[in-house]
Scaffold this active site. Structure first.
Site, short mmCIF file in Angstrom:
data_model
loop_
_atom_site.label_atom_id
_atom_site.label_comp_id
_atom_site.label_asym_id
_atom_site.label_seq_id
_atom_site.Cartn_x
_atom_site.Cartn_y
_atom_site.Cartn_z
N SER A 161 0.88 -1.18 0.00
CA SER A 161 0.00 0.00 0.00
C SER A 161 0.91 1.22 0.00
O SER A 161 1.54 1.52 1.01
CB SER A 161 -0.87 0.04 1.25
OG SER A 161 -1.50 -1.20 1.47
N LYS A 194 -7.34 1.70 -2.24
CA LYS A 194 -6.83 1.12 -0.99
C LYS A 194 -6.73 2.16 0.12
O LYS A 194 -7.07 1.90 1.27
CB LYS A 194 -5.46 0.48 -1.27
CG LYS A 194 -4.71 -0.02 -0.06
CD LYS A 194 -5.40 -1.19 0.63
CE LYS A 194 -4.59 -1.62 1.84
NZ LYS A 194 -5.30 -2.61 2.66
N LYS A 229 0.79 5.08 8.56
CA LYS A 229 1.27 5.43 7.22
C LYS A 229 0.10 5.52 6.24
O LYS A 229 0.02 6.45 5.44
CB LYS A 229 2.26 4.36 6.74
CG LYS A 229 2.64 4.48 5.27
CD LYS A 229 2.88 3.16 4.57
CE LYS A 229 1.80 2.16 4.65
NZ LYS A 229 1.91 1.01 3.76
P1 NAD Z 1 5.83 -6.21 7.43
O1 NAD Z 1 6.58 -5.08 8.03
O2 NAD Z 1 5.41 -7.36 8.27
O3 NAD Z 1 6.66 -6.83 6.18
C1 NAD Z 1 7.46 -6.08 5.33
C2 NAD Z 1 8.64 -6.96 4.91
O4 NAD Z 1 9.45 -6.20 4.01
C3 NAD Z 1 9.54 -7.37 6.09
O5 NAD Z 1 9.80 -8.75 6.05
C4 NAD Z 1 10.82 -6.56 5.84
O6 NAD Z 1 12.01 -7.22 6.30
C5 NAD Z 1 10.81 -6.44 4.33
N1 NAD Z 1 11.61 -5.34 3.83
C6 NAD Z 1 11.69 -4.07 4.31
N2 NAD Z 1 12.56 -3.34 3.57
C7 NAD Z 1 13.01 -4.18 2.59
C8 NAD Z 1 13.92 -4.01 1.52
N3 NAD Z 1 14.52 -2.83 1.29
N4 NAD Z 1 14.15 -5.08 0.71
C9 NAD Z 1 13.56 -6.27 0.94
N5 NAD Z 1 12.69 -6.50 1.96
C10 NAD Z 1 12.42 -5.45 2.77
O7 NAD Z 1 4.57 -5.54 6.70
P2 NAD Z 1 3.21 -6.28 6.23
O8 NAD Z 1 2.20 -6.17 7.29
O9 NAD Z 1 3.55 -7.60 5.63
O10 NAD Z 1 2.75 -5.25 5.08
C11 NAD Z 1 3.33 -5.21 3.80
C12 NAD Z 1 2.53 -4.25 2.93
O11 NAD Z 1 1.17 -4.72 2.83
C13 NAD Z 1 2.45 -2.83 3.50
O12 NAD Z 1 2.49 -1.89 2.46
C14 NAD Z 1 1.11 -2.81 4.23
O13 NAD Z 1 0.58 -1.50 4.35
C15 NAD Z 1 0.28 -3.70 3.33
N6 NAD Z 1 -0.84 -4.39 3.97
C16 NAD Z 1 -0.71 -4.98 5.20
C17 NAD Z 1 -1.81 -5.65 5.76
C18 NAD Z 1 -1.73 -6.33 7.11
O14 NAD Z 1 -2.79 -6.71 7.65
N7 NAD Z 1 -0.55 -6.52 7.69
C19 NAD Z 1 -3.02 -5.73 5.07
C20 NAD Z 1 -3.12 -5.15 3.81
C21 NAD Z 1 -2.01 -4.49 3.27
#
Ligand code: NAD
Length: 298
Positions: A95, A170, A239
């Site tokens: 997102s 979104k 965010k």
């Molecule tokens: P998270 O923080 O659990 O996962 C993010 C991952 O990205 C981590 O494993 C981190 O190590 C990795 N990462 C960070 N920087 C990096 C880089 N430079 N290179 C490679 N890997 C890197 O976050 P999440 O909850 O999995 O969310 C991911 C996305 O999905 C976000 O944009 C969030 O807004 C969106 N989202 C989350 C949810 C939810 O319920 N958690 C639901 C819908 C959408």
């Protein structure tokens, strides 16, 4: 299909599992070693960086925290464009801001790489079950190309417009989730402080006009269980509200409730709750009212 997957966090790890289950061959990258090890245990191959993840692939999926990280992962040193061949399709499941994905897509297109924004909704439970809602922005042909992969992680998949349109839908959705979660927290604290058992409040309200996704998804599994491990982190909800606030300011759209809700998450972050699930915002009300919205605490 030969795929890459970058970002194996709360969402990415579960989506990856379903992509592998659907029979795709996947190469992964994450800056966290534990996340990579878990993916390899599921049958993924590991790459040293984003460029290597993209090399020789048809599609690369991203599930990353924010705009800056998506930009550096695609455009930066060791990024996707360094390893990409002509015809690669990037599917961004993160997102982020519509403006950011539009900028990245413009630069990628000049190198023969196409992008769609395909943010997801449905939380970690939806990611695990492969029942996410996915809202896609981009060209029709790219949407159709990505569809077989998207069908392995989601059950409601819509092409909503040009590049950036998915991220726009979104941020509107997550504006509502953010506001609703604060409202649920406030309402449950009032009910419990007034002497009603939280389970009674949940049973009645989840079948009444006050019901919401925030209540049904977050009460039993998180609030009642006293388990605030994400889920969806307060930092990420904060965010997403910033994405909505910025977009609204640009369009001169008042966002009274959105700004107030964002301040509630700001207070939560200042209280050290940023890495907890969004339902932990209820802890602010619990502390002020000297209550706990949990059955065993009554
Ligand atoms: P998270 O923080 O659990 O996962 C993010 C991952 O990205 C981590 O494993 C981190 O190590 C990795 N990462 C960070 N920087 C990096 C880089 N430079 N290179 C490679 N890997 C890197 O976050 P999440 O909850 O999995 O969310 C991911 C996305 O999905 C976000 O944009 C969030 O807004 C969106 N989202 C989350 C949810 C939810 O319920 N958690 C639901 C819908 C959408």
């Amino acid at each position: 299909m030969e795929l890459g997957f970058i970002g194996l966090g709360a969402m990415g790890s579960k989506m990856l599992a379903n992509v592998i289950k659907a029979g795709h061959s996947v190469t992964v990258f994450d800056i966290g070693q534990a996340a990579v090890d878990a993916a390899v245990a599921l049958g993924a191959k590991k790459a040293a960086n984003a460029a290597e993840t993209a090399r020789g692939k048809e599609i690369v999926l991203l599930s990353l925290p924010n705009s800056a990280i998506v930009e550096s992962t695609v455009l930066g040193p060791g990024g996707i464009l360094e390893g990409a061949e002509q015809g690669l399709l990037i599917v961004d499941l993160s997102s982020i801001t519509p403006q950011s994905i539009q900028k990245i897509a413009g630069i990628a297109k000049a190198k023969g790489v196409n992008i769609i924004d395909a943010p997801v909704s449905g939380g970690t439970a939806g990611a695990q079950m492969g029942t996410l809602s996915i809202m896609v922005g981009g060209e029709q042909a790219d949407f159709e190309r990505a569809l077989p992969v998207l069908q392995s992680i989601g059950s409601k998949i819509d092409h909503v417009g040009a590049i950036g349109a998915g991220d726009t839908v979104k941020l509107v959705n997550n504006l509502l989730l953010g506001v609703n979660m604060v409202a649920v927290s406030e309402a449950l604290c009032l009910g419990v402080k007034a002497g009603i058992k939280p389970e009674v409040l949940y049973q009645i309200i989840s079948n009444s006009s006050g019901n919401s996704y925030a209540l049904t998804a977050k009460y039993k599994k998180f609030i009642a269980a006293g388990n605030f491990e994400p889920g969806f982190m307060i930092d990420l909800q904060y965010k997403d509200l910033q994405l909505a606030v910025d977009t609204a300011k640009g369009l001169k759209v008042p966002l009274v409730l959105g700004n107030i809700a964002q301040q509630a998450y700001e207070i939560a972050r200042a209280s050290g709750l940023g890495a907890e699930d969004i339902s932990a915002v209820i802890k602010l009300g619990e502390a002020l009212c000297d209550i706990k919205v949990r059955e065993e605490a009554q």
